[in-house]
Design a protein around this motif. Structure first.
Motif, short mmCIF file in Angstrom:
data_model
loop_
_atom_site.label_atom_id
_atom_site.label_comp_id
_atom_site.label_asym_id
_atom_site.label_seq_id
_atom_site.Cartn_x
_atom_site.Cartn_y
_atom_site.Cartn_z
N HIS A 99 -39.62 34.35 32.00
CA HIS A 99 -39.68 34.00 30.61
C HIS A 99 -39.01 35.22 29.92
O HIS A 99 -38.67 36.15 30.43
N PRO A 100 -38.55 35.02 28.61
CA PRO A 100 -37.73 35.85 27.93
C PRO A 100 -38.48 36.77 27.56
O PRO A 100 -39.62 36.61 27.23
N ALA A 101 -37.76 38.20 27.37
CA ALA A 101 -38.65 39.27 26.76
C ALA A 101 -38.74 39.10 25.31
O ALA A 101 -38.11 38.53 24.62
N PRO A 102 -39.88 39.72 24.87
CA PRO A 102 -40.25 39.93 23.49
C PRO A 102 -38.99 40.19 22.50
O PRO A 102 -39.07 39.66 21.76
N GLN A 103 -38.31 41.03 23.15
CA GLN A 103 -37.31 41.82 22.49
C GLN A 103 -35.85 40.87 22.65
O GLN A 103 -35.58 40.64 23.77
N GLY A 104 -35.31 40.39 21.83
CA GLY A 104 -33.92 39.65 22.07
C GLY A 104 -33.03 40.62 22.20
O GLY A 104 -33.05 41.65 21.80
N GLY A 105 -31.83 39.87 22.62
CA GLY A 105 -30.45 40.81 22.88
C GLY A 105 -29.58 40.03 21.89
O GLY A 105 -29.46 39.50 21.24
N THR A 106 -28.42 41.03 22.16
CA THR A 106 -27.11 40.27 21.46
C THR A 106 -26.21 39.85 22.47
O THR A 106 -26.13 40.10 23.93
N GLY A 107 -25.49 38.64 22.41
CA GLY A 107 -24.41 38.09 23.21
C GLY A 107 -23.41 39.16 23.83
O GLY A 107 -22.94 40.00 22.82
N VAL A 108 -23.20 39.01 25.18
CA VAL A 108 -22.11 40.02 25.64
C VAL A 108 -20.75 40.20 24.90
O VAL A 108 -20.33 41.11 24.70
N TYR A 109 -20.24 38.96 24.57
CA TYR A 109 -18.81 38.88 24.00
C TYR A 109 -18.86 39.45 22.76
O TYR A 109 -18.21 40.30 22.06
N LEU A 150 -28.81 35.21 29.14
CA LEU A 150 -28.91 36.65 29.55
C LEU A 150 -29.93 37.01 30.16
O LEU A 150 -30.86 36.32 30.05
N VAL A 151 -30.15 38.05 31.05
CA VAL A 151 -30.89 38.51 31.86
C VAL A 151 -31.02 40.05 32.08
O VAL A 151 -30.05 40.65 31.59
N GLY A 152 -32.45 40.45 32.52
CA GLY A 152 -32.21 41.81 32.65
C GLY A 152 -32.80 42.77 31.24
O GLY A 152 -33.70 42.42 30.45
N ASP A 153 -32.36 43.82 30.97
CA ASP A 153 -32.60 44.86 30.05
C ASP A 153 -31.90 44.25 28.75
O ASP A 153 -31.07 44.01 28.64
N PRO A 154 -32.97 43.88 27.84
CA PRO A 154 -32.55 43.44 26.46
C PRO A 154 -31.45 44.16 25.84
O PRO A 154 -30.55 43.60 25.04
N ASP A 155 -31.52 45.46 26.05
CA ASP A 155 -30.59 46.40 25.27
C ASP A 155 -29.20 46.36 26.03
O ASP A 155 -28.25 46.81 25.27
N HIS A 156 -29.17 46.17 27.25
CA HIS A 156 -27.73 45.96 28.15
C HIS A 156 -28.15 44.89 28.91
O HIS A 156 -27.97 44.87 30.31
N PRO A 157 -28.13 43.76 28.43
CA PRO A 157 -28.36 42.39 29.45
C PRO A 157 -27.07 41.85 30.16
O PRO A 157 -25.93 42.29 29.80
N ALA A 158 -27.20 41.33 31.21
CA ALA A 158 -26.24 40.48 32.18
C ALA A 158 -25.95 39.14 31.73
O ALA A 158 -27.04 38.37 31.16
N VAL A 159 -24.89 38.48 32.15
CA VAL A 159 -24.82 37.14 31.75
C VAL A 159 -24.74 36.40 33.10
O VAL A 159 -23.85 36.75 33.92
N ALA A 219 -27.88 38.48 17.28
CA ALA A 219 -29.23 39.19 17.58
C ALA A 219 -30.09 38.13 18.02
O ALA A 219 -29.89 37.05 17.73
N ARG A 220 -31.46 38.24 18.46
CA ARG A 220 -32.23 37.67 18.86
C ARG A 220 -32.05 36.50 20.07
O ARG A 220 -32.60 35.43 19.90
N VAL A 221 -31.14 36.87 20.76
CA VAL A 221 -30.68 35.72 21.87
C VAL A 221 -31.84 36.20 22.74
O VAL A 221 -32.06 37.11 23.38
N LYS A 222 -32.30 34.96 23.59
CA LYS A 222 -33.21 35.17 24.77
C LYS A 222 -32.55 35.76 25.92
O LYS A 222 -31.55 35.51 26.29
N VAL A 223 -33.40 36.96 26.33
CA VAL A 223 -33.30 37.89 27.65
C VAL A 223 -34.11 37.19 28.58
O VAL A 223 -35.26 37.89 28.43
N TYR A 224 -33.95 36.55 29.46
CA TYR A 224 -34.84 36.36 30.54
C TYR A 224 -35.16 37.29 31.40
O TYR A 224 -34.17 38.19 32.09
#
Length: 322
Positions: free
Chosen positions: A127-137, A65-74, A117-122
């Motif tokens: 570096h990963p953002a302090p806030q983790g994200g959710t897998g897109v699927y 995952l990359v980008g915005d932790p709330d709306h990450p891209a894969v 939850a808590r998936v690394k978002v680079y």
């Protein structure tokens, strides 16, 4: 009591790598001993690997995952221009619409496609953002199926979370069975009556709210409209884990049904065992076993139907550790 052990196995979708399928990026799997050895005899698994389903090979380049932790891209880690966000999101929406016969879903944790939850978002700095994200699927799937019980395999190793998840799976299966027989006003009230004490243990506030919702239902109200509203609120309420305090409150309510049947000595013993449970000296199965003993000796039709007394098969042993 509900004979959940005699019902057909609830069907649960599961990340395919957890069920032992060699579908991971490195050609391996993440077979879950918990799922395969402790839960498998009670559930019908439906393995799903969204990454393979959208056409990625085995083995393959890893993704992240990359980008915005709330709306990450894969994207592919070795080819960042290979954006897989759209295909994974579309497949999540497709599965949410197609998997109508499942009663739960167990996802692979930390996965850029399946993590809840808590998936690394680079970030751009690597570096990963302090806030983790959710897998897109997983995010796309869950957005369309908010009432379905879902959990990550890693969290199921916590006894309280495991008991809560499986209780919700069986409640979901019970509701599906009710819908297959036809949703009437009476059936809705009877369903709520069965879940009264389970709801009281998990979420006392929602217990009162849902009681008022059905209590205000008139003969003119359409159960096909109120029913889905009720069930959605019930499933959200049951996500909250019961505590020793709320379990103790329910146990005391249940013991009140035997006030006129037990001797003073029996009442004192039951009260002592409930207190021992609330203080953390014994697991929930201990006071429940004593209550069920008294219920067999002094049957009460209302208590016998309560899902709280057996929300899942005893052979799972889930209440031996909570």
């Amino acid at each position: 009591m509900l004979d959940v052990a005699a019902t057909s196995k609830p069907r649960i979708a599961i990340s395919a790598c957890l069920s032992g399928h060699s579908v991971r990026y490195n050609g391996g799997h993440k077979a879950s001993e918990l799922c395969r050895e402790q839960l498998e005899q009670h559930f019908d698994w439906l393995p799903v690997c969204p990454e393979v389903a959208i056409g990625l090979g085995v083995p393959r380049d890893p993704i992240r995952l990359v980008g915005d932790p709330d709306h990450p891209a894969v994207v592919s880690t070795r080819n960042p221009g290979m954006d897989l966000t759209g295909p994974l999101r579309s497949y999540g929406e497709q599965m949410a619409n197609e998997l109508n016969d499942i009663c739960g879903y167990i996802f692979m944790q930390k996965s850029p496609s399946c993590g809840l939850a808590r998936v690394k978002v680079y970030q751009d700095n690597g570096h990963p953002a302090p806030q983790g994200g959710t897998g897109v699927y997983a995010g796309a799937f869950c957005a369309l199926r908010p009432d379905l019980p879902v959990e990550e395999e890693g969290r199921l190793h916590d006894p309280v979370l495991r008991e809560n998840f499986i209780s919700r799976v069986y409640a979901y299966a019970d509701w599906q069975h009710l819908l297959s027989e036809g949703l009437s006003r009476g059936a809705l009230v009877r369903f709520h009556s069965r879940y009264k004490y389970l709801l009281m243990a998990n979420n006392p506030h929602a217990y009162r709210q849902l009681g008022r919702l059905l209590g205000s239902m008139s003969r003119d109200d359409d159960p096909q409209v109120i029913g889905p509203r009720y069930f959605s609120a019930l499933m959200q309420a049951l996500r909250r884990c019961a505590s020793r305090g709320t379990h103790g409150n329910v146990l005391q309510h249940l013991s009140g049904y035997f006030k006129g049947a037990l001797t003073q000595q029996d009442k004192a013993e039951l009260a002592h065992i409930i207190d021992q449970y609330q203080q953390g000296f014994v697991p929930l199965v201990v006071p429940l076993t004593l209550l069920k003993h008294y219920l067999r000796k002094h049957p009460d039709p209302y208590l016998l139907q309560q899902a709280y007394l057996q929300p899942h098969p005893d052979s799972l042993g889930l209440r031996n550790a909570v």
